[in-house]
Design a protein around this motif. Structure first.
Motif, PDB file in Angstrom:
ATOM      1  N   LEU A  19      11.515 -20.829 -17.549  1.00 44.94           N
ATOM      2  CA  LEU A  19      10.708 -19.853 -16.544  1.00 44.94           C
ATOM      3  C   LEU A  19       9.279 -20.496 -16.301  1.00 44.94           C
ATOM      4  O   LEU A  19       8.561 -21.057 -17.199  1.00 44.94           O
ATOM      5  N   ARG A  20       9.026 -20.166 -15.139  1.00 44.12           N
ATOM      6  CA  ARG A  20       7.434 -20.741 -14.773  1.00 44.12           C
ATOM      7  C   ARG A  20       6.639 -19.649 -14.247  1.00 44.12           C
ATOM      8  O   ARG A  20       5.365 -19.882 -14.356  1.00 44.12           O
ATOM      9  N   ARG A  21       7.280 -18.701 -13.679  1.00 45.85           N
ATOM     10  CA  ARG A  21       6.338 -17.630 -13.312  1.00 45.85           C
ATOM     11  C   ARG A  21       6.617 -16.123 -13.484  1.00 45.85           C
ATOM     12  O   ARG A  21       7.600 -16.025 -13.433  1.00 45.85           O
ATOM     13  N   ILE A  22       5.680 -15.415 -13.944  1.00 47.39           N
ATOM     14  CA  ILE A  22       5.827 -14.107 -13.999  1.00 47.39           C
ATOM     15  C   ILE A  22       5.218 -13.094 -13.308  1.00 47.39           C
ATOM     16  O   ILE A  22       3.970 -13.355 -13.168  1.00 47.39           O
ATOM     17  N   ARG A  23       5.746 -12.315 -12.551  1.00 44.43           N
ATOM     18  CA  ARG A  23       4.818 -11.270 -11.885  1.00 44.43           C
ATOM     19  C   ARG A  23       5.118  -9.888 -12.225  1.00 44.43           C
ATOM     20  O   ARG A  23       6.451  -9.625 -12.755  1.00 44.43           O
ATOM     21  N   PHE A  24       4.623  -8.847 -12.021  1.00 42.63           N
ATOM     22  CA  PHE A  24       4.853  -7.526 -12.337  1.00 42.63           C
ATOM     23  C   PHE A  24       4.347  -6.442 -11.433  1.00 42.63           C
ATOM     24  O   PHE A  24       3.296  -6.724 -10.707  1.00 42.63           O
ATOM     25  N   THR A  25       4.936  -5.427 -11.068  1.00 40.37           N
ATOM     26  CA  THR A  25       4.801  -4.476 -10.155  1.00 40.37           C
ATOM     27  C   THR A  25       5.192  -3.126 -10.390  1.00 40.37           C
ATOM     28  O   THR A  25       6.423  -3.207 -10.880  1.00 40.37           O
ATOM     29  N   SER A  26       4.498  -1.945 -10.253  1.00 39.61           N
ATOM     30  CA  SER A  26       3.248  -1.852 -10.163  1.00 39.61           C
ATOM     31  C   SER A  26       2.490  -1.302 -11.301  1.00 39.61           C
ATOM     32  O   SER A  26       3.021  -0.513 -12.137  1.00 39.61           O
ATOM     33  N   PRO A  27       1.233  -1.785 -11.592  1.00 40.08           N
ATOM     34  CA  PRO A  27       0.446  -1.134 -12.878  1.00 40.08           C
ATOM     35  C   PRO A  27      -0.192  -0.025 -12.264  1.00 40.08           C
ATOM     36  O   PRO A  27      -0.457  -0.051 -11.147  1.00 40.08           O
TER      37      PRO A  27
END
Ligand code: SAM
Ligand code: SF4
Length: 447
Positions: free
Chosen positions: A232-240
């Motif tokens: 894996l290269r990128r981790i995003r998250f939504t919404s805090p």
């Protein structure tokens, strides 16, 4: 006729992801995607309820489908998602040509409902609780290199303007091992970027920690464990939610190499009085303090936000407070909304609804301010070299669209392969995108 399906999705990423599960279920039943309503055997409208125009859109779309259903009675029309949960039997009362209404907790029942509608007529399942997570269903994902991963559907907050808790229910966190297994499986199949999805991601785990314990959220731990997934290269998250953006989450963001330097940090209003009426538990100065702390810990972090204009009782002074916070926060981008009363929410029955022309005028001022700031933030990127993930053809012919770790869109001249990482020198900036030129393949992250 070959059994084909068409899915129309409205609303947020959670709905987009549910649609991938709906496609997975229909594909598992032997169906294939249709290109137009005319060659579809099943049409699914996966709906959104967040603002009133979503309701109008659903009934408008159903009106368009009526003649098709009259011509082809074997066509199955399904209404899924948040409006299905909200309007329930009302949908088939207003549009009796709808075969199936399936609520947000009932997706695993979809095939059975379609089958039953063949013999028994219109069907509806609006159960109130999730028994099987939609994530247990197969998925047909839109991309081969990026994926949404739902970690905690539902929401325990009671923001007074918001219908989400009414249509999605309380927060239900998935087990950490279950999420990790999904991410590992995705990475093994070539997915390089995941976005962890929830209405309030940073309270992930609060509902699954051992009863009687401190009920500590597990989001920081989840970030660290997902960060360790190979390939894996990128981790995003939504919404805090700003209120729950605790120091352990900031530390994890700073420490985890794969967690991208971008946060979506919904402000909603810059007036303490309005925030209180909204039941948002932070206040403007505290919000700005948190932002400063995150920016200090995660250098160059890009920040996007959500803002509502015209909440009941919002005065010109309250609105000037919002403009002031926007000026000081210097968001990279903002989703701006005009307040829309939603049935069943506290705000809908509050006094002093703001006149539509006043809301529009404030909204225009806010958008103009944010557009200026977005452009300035984008211009500050010119001359830098950044890593981008190539997404595919841009909207304008001839260009390729890619995305930085800060979630900025970059237009590139070259026809680069979607799913690859490239280092790009930023040569220009516009209001909603950057322009760049590739300077070489980017080095892989340490894994
Ligand atoms: N859970 C997220 C959070 O707390 O920020 C947001 C979920 S909601 C799908 C996305 C955005 O829609 C909200 O942040 C809010 O700005 C906007 N929204 C929600 N209800 C609204 C309403 N009744 N009128 C206008 N905008 C609304
Ligand atoms: Fe709605 Fe508030 Fe929950 Fe977000 S945190 S989904 S705005 S109730």
């Amino acid at each position: 006729m070959e059994r084909r399906y068409l899915i129309r999705t409205f609303g947020c990423q959670m709905n987009e992801h549910d649609s991938e599960r709906i496609a997975g279920v229909l594909t598992a039943d032997g169906m294939t995607p249709a290109h137009t309503p005319d060659d579809a055997r099943v049409i699914v409208l996966n709906t959104c309820a967040i603002r009133e125009n979503a309701d109008n859109k659903l009934y408008g779309n159903l009106g368009h489908l009526k003649p098709l259903k009259e011509r082809r009675p074997d066509l199955k029309i399904v209404v899924a998602g948040c409006l299905a949960q909200k309007d329930q039997a009302e949908i088939q009362r207003k549009a009796p040509w709808v075969d199936v209404v399936v609520g947000t907790h009932a997706l695993p029942q979809l095939l059975e409902l379609i089958d039953r509608s063949e013999t028994d007529g219109p069907q509806m399942d609006i159960r109130e609780h999730t028994e099987v997570f939609p994530t247990a269903l197969p998925a047909v994902r839109n991309d081969t290199f990026r994926a949404w991963v739902s970690i905690a559907p539902g929401c325990d907050n009671g923001c007074t303007f918001c219908i989400v808790p009414l249509v999605r229910g309380p927060q239900r966190s998935r087990a950490i091992g279950d999420i990790l297994a999904e991410v590992q499986g995705l990475a093994a199949r070539g997915v390089v970027e995941v976005t962890l999805l929830g209405q309030n991601v940073n309270t992930y785990g609060r509902d699954v920690t051992v009863p009687g314990s401190s009920r500590t959220p597990l989001f920081a731990r989840l970030l660290r464990e997902v960060d360790a997934v190979e390939r894996l290269r990128r981790i995003r998250f939504t919404s805090p939610h700003p209120h729950d953006f605790t120091p352990d989450v900031i530390d994890a963001m700073a420490a985890c190499e794969k967690v991208c330097e971008h946060i979506h940090f919904p402000l909603q209003s810059g007036s303490d009085r309005v925030l209180q009426l909204m039941r948002r538990s932070y206040r403007r100065e505290r919000y700005l303090e948190w932002l400063a702390r995150i920016r200090a810990a995660v250098p160059d972090v890009a920040v996007s936000t959500d803002i509502i204009v015209g909440f009941p009782g919002e005065t010109e002074e309250d609105f000037l407070g919002t403009l002031d916070v926007v000026e000081r926060a210097r968001f990279d981008s903002a989703y701006t909304f005009q307040y829309s009363p939603r049935p069943g929410t506290r705000a809908a029955t509050m006094p002093d609804h703001v006149a539509a022309d006043v809301v529009q005028e404030r909204f225009d001022r806010l958008v103009a301010l944010q557009n200026r700031i977005t452009l300035e933030r984008n211009q500050a990127q010119v001359g830098t070299t950044v890593e981008v993930l190539v997404e595919g053809a841009g909207k304008k012919g001839g260009s390729t669209q890619a995305r930085t770790r800060g979630n900025r869109i970059v237009h590139l001249e070259h026809g680069l392969e979607p799913g690859t990482f490239v280092d790009v020198r930023v040569t220009g900036a516009a209001a909603h995108h950057l322009v760049g030129e590739a300077v070489g393949a980017s080095a892989p992250l340490r894994v």
